[in-house]
Design an enzyme around this catalytic site. Sequence first.
Site, PDB file in Angstrom:
ATOM      1  N   ASP A  16      34.425  38.792  41.550  1.00 52.15           N
ATOM      2  CA  ASP A  16      33.863  38.429  42.775  1.00 52.15           C
ATOM      3  C   ASP A  16      32.602  39.010  42.994  1.00 52.15           C
ATOM      4  O   ASP A  16      32.237  39.752  42.105  1.00 52.15           O
ATOM      5  CB  ASP A  16      34.969  39.057  43.567  1.00 52.15           C
ATOM      6  CG  ASP A  16      34.491  38.843  45.197  1.00 52.15           C
ATOM      7  OD1 ASP A  16      34.151  37.668  45.732  1.00 52.15           O
ATOM      8  OD2 ASP A  16      34.691  39.978  45.798  1.00 52.15           O
ATOM      9  N   LEU A  17      31.806  38.705  43.920  1.00 50.55           N
ATOM     10  CA  LEU A  17      30.452  39.171  44.370  1.00 50.55           C
ATOM     11  C   LEU A  17      30.503  40.346  45.266  1.00 50.55           C
ATOM     12  O   LEU A  17      30.463  41.521  45.187  1.00 50.55           O
ATOM     13  CB  LEU A  17      29.693  37.930  44.566  1.00 50.55           C
ATOM     14  CG  LEU A  17      29.065  37.314  43.452  1.00 50.55           C
ATOM     15  CD1 LEU A  17      28.208  36.180  43.793  1.00 50.55           C
ATOM     16  CD2 LEU A  17      28.520  37.999  42.057  1.00 50.55           C
ATOM     17  N   ASP A  18      30.756  39.727  46.856  1.00 50.93           N
ATOM     18  CA  ASP A  18      30.604  40.707  47.841  1.00 50.93           C
ATOM     19  C   ASP A  18      31.623  41.668  47.733  1.00 50.93           C
ATOM     20  O   ASP A  18      32.813  41.602  47.643  1.00 50.93           O
ATOM     21  CB  ASP A  18      30.776  39.757  49.068  1.00 50.93           C
ATOM     22  CG  ASP A  18      29.760  39.142  49.370  1.00 50.93           C
ATOM     23  OD1 ASP A  18      28.548  38.960  48.838  1.00 50.93           O
ATOM     24  OD2 ASP A  18      29.759  37.807  50.049  1.00 50.93           O
ATOM     25  N   ASP A 187      37.873  42.456  45.288  1.00 51.79           N
ATOM     26  CA  ASP A 187      38.373  43.513  46.296  1.00 51.79           C
ATOM     27  C   ASP A 187      39.253  43.070  47.344  1.00 51.79           C
ATOM     28  O   ASP A 187      39.781  43.723  48.086  1.00 51.79           O
ATOM     29  CB  ASP A 187      37.043  44.041  46.812  1.00 51.79           C
ATOM     30  CG  ASP A 187      36.315  43.011  48.035  1.00 51.79           C
ATOM     31  OD1 ASP A 187      36.414  42.971  49.062  1.00 51.79           O
ATOM     32  OD2 ASP A 187      35.862  41.992  47.371  1.00 51.79           O
TER      33      ASP A 187
END
Length: 237
Positions: A16-18, A187
Amino acid sequence: MHFYRSINTIKAFTFDLDDTLYNNNMIVENAEEKMLKTLQGYEQLRTLKLSEYIAEKRTVLAFDPEIYHDVNVWRIQTIKSLLNKTNIPVSKFADVIDESMNCFIYWRHKMKVPESTHSLLTKLATKYPLAAITNGNVDINKIGLSDYFQFSLRGGEHGRSKPFPEIFDLASSKLNISSHSILHVGDNLLTDVNGAINNGFLACFINIYNQNILHLDDTRCLPHIEITQLPELENLL
């Protein structure tokens, strides 16, 4: 690092990024405020408030519930819906949308990726193929992460967003690696952990607030691994 489930041999990582690879706190909020100022530059939208924009966004979602899979399309349609309530000529809509979206995208990418993230990805990329799977709209090319990843998939553009299967299936297909050997790191307990496990991936939960996972409302199933800081993944090397 906590292990809750036995794991197969890891042959690839998806991220995932954010809020996984960098702190996304207030980035979107700031970008929306900048975008709002751009819209307010038009006389017909001079008094537009952020609360009104958010309300319009909810109205657009209610009309088309599936639009949330692509946050870019959702934002564009929200702006268009607001423009429809003004006397701005339809012929000018594209210009207004382009200007406001360009503003949003510019500020959306105004974040600093920690050196610890660069260091980890550099080490992992020497041993494993890496890919990104996001429900957002961050372009890894704009934040200096493209060299680490074989590809980046985005909800809406590449199928329904996480936790739905299409985007996970596509990642496994593009990597040409069985999902059971891919560790997805994220997250969010619903989109990342639940999505990964329900689609046959291994799951690593980055518990950024260091809270007891058993007491979190979004916990539907336990991940294979739990960490509180990204560099802990070096223990898997």
